[in-house]
Design a protein around this motif. Structure first.
Motif, short mmCIF file in Angstrom:
data_model
loop_
_atom_site.label_atom_id
_atom_site.label_comp_id
_atom_site.label_asym_id
_atom_site.label_seq_id
_atom_site.Cartn_x
_atom_site.Cartn_y
_atom_site.Cartn_z
N UNK A 22 0.83 -1.21 0.00
CA UNK A 22 0.00 0.00 0.00
C UNK A 22 0.86 1.26 0.00
N UNK A 23 0.46 2.24 -0.79
CA UNK A 23 1.19 3.50 -0.86
C UNK A 23 0.39 4.67 -0.29
N UNK A 24 -0.82 4.39 0.20
CA UNK A 24 -1.65 5.43 0.80
C UNK A 24 -2.09 4.96 2.18
N UNK A 25 -2.12 5.88 3.11
CA UNK A 25 -2.55 5.56 4.47
C UNK A 25 -3.97 5.02 4.47
N UNK A 26 -4.80 5.52 3.57
CA UNK A 26 -6.20 5.08 3.52
C UNK A 26 -6.33 3.60 3.20
N UNK A 27 -5.28 3.00 2.63
CA UNK A 27 -5.32 1.57 2.30
C UNK A 27 -4.95 0.69 3.49
N UNK A 28 -4.55 1.29 4.58
CA UNK A 28 -4.12 0.55 5.77
C UNK A 28 -5.21 0.56 6.84
N UNK A 29 -5.13 -0.37 7.77
CA UNK A 29 -6.04 -0.42 8.91
C UNK A 29 -5.53 0.56 9.96
N UNK A 30 -6.33 1.53 10.34
CA UNK A 30 -5.95 2.56 11.31
C UNK A 30 -6.15 2.04 12.73
N UNK A 31 -5.38 1.04 13.13
CA UNK A 31 -5.57 0.43 14.45
C UNK A 31 -5.00 1.28 15.58
N UNK A 32 -4.24 2.33 15.27
CA UNK A 32 -3.70 3.20 16.31
C UNK A 32 -4.54 4.45 16.49
N UNK A 33 -5.55 4.64 15.66
CA UNK A 33 -6.44 5.78 15.80
C UNK A 33 -5.83 7.10 15.36
N UNK A 34 -4.94 7.08 14.38
CA UNK A 34 -4.35 8.33 13.89
C UNK A 34 -5.45 9.22 13.32
N UNK A 35 -5.28 10.52 13.48
CA UNK A 35 -6.29 11.49 13.07
C UNK A 35 -5.96 12.08 11.71
N UNK A 36 -7.00 12.39 10.95
CA UNK A 36 -6.83 13.06 9.67
C UNK A 36 -6.69 14.56 9.92
N UNK A 37 -6.29 15.29 8.91
CA UNK A 37 -6.13 16.75 9.03
C UNK A 37 -7.46 17.39 9.44
N UNK A 38 -8.55 16.94 8.86
CA UNK A 38 -9.85 17.55 9.20
C UNK A 38 -10.25 17.20 10.64
N UNK A 39 -9.93 15.99 11.11
CA UNK A 39 -10.24 15.64 12.49
C UNK A 39 -9.42 16.48 13.47
N UNK A 40 -8.15 16.73 13.15
CA UNK A 40 -7.31 17.57 14.01
C UNK A 40 -7.86 18.99 14.03
#
Length: 184
Positions: A77-95
């Motif tokens: 995978x070359x995009x974060x969106x293709x991975x499982x966000x199991x650590x709960x990282x936030x997107x720019x809009x969420x921040x």
């Protein structure tokens, strides 16, 4: 007094160091044959392009894949969106939303000089606690109350301690006689 190696000392040291090594003979990669005749014969007998260590199985995350030829292509995978966000990282809009929500209750900012921090604080108040700093223009440690954690956050002072650093006046160039002592 600490010592450093300047260009004169380095040149002298390099010339001393070169005396410890065998010089390469012109036209040769090695000056001697360091492997046996038997090893040389064995190496001569290996067929051109021989493959001894062939990978027999390829797995991706524990799942075996079957190559269709001598090539294996594993898609990564070359995009974060293709991975499982199991650590709960936030997107720019969420921040941005979190910052906006945190600041939404602040209608003004004020500063209060206090002897010590109160048990709880108020949003929008900078609490200034007197402290002796190395910089005479910095007389306070600054804190703000974070209601989401119910804790104070220290947001600053300008103290810098450089006492452990060496000064230029504390060093001198190493001498050639000292290099001779080291290189014995």
């Amino acid at each position: 007094m600490e010592k450093y190696l300047n260009s004169t000392g380095l040149t002298y040291f390099w010339n001393r160091l070169k005396n410890y090594f065998v010089k390469q003979e012109s036209g040769k990669g090695l000056s001697t044959n360091d492997y046996t005749t038997a090893e040389k014969s064995k190496l001569s007998g290996v067929a051109s392009g021989a493959q001894v260590n062939i990978i027999e199985q390829v797995k991706v995350n524990g799942n075996a894949i079957t190559p269709s030829s001598k090539a294996v292509n594993i898609t990564v995978p070359t995009k974060v969106s293709a991975l499982n966000n199991d650590s709960g990282f936030q997107t720019a809009s969420q921040v941005s939303s979190s910052i906006a929500a945190a600041l939404s209750g602040v209608t003004s900012i004020s500063f209060q000089i206090v002897d010590k921090l109160p048990t709880t604080g108020t949003n929008g108040v900078f609490y200034l606690v007197s402290d002796k700093h190395s910089d005479s223009s910095d007389a306070y440690d600054e804190y703000v109350w974070i209601s989401a954690t119910s804790k104070f956050e220290k947001i600053g002072n300008t103290d810098v301690d450089l006492s452990g650093y060496i000064k230029q006046s504390d060093i001198t160039a190493i001498t050639t006689a000292e290099i001779d002592t080291i290189a014995v």
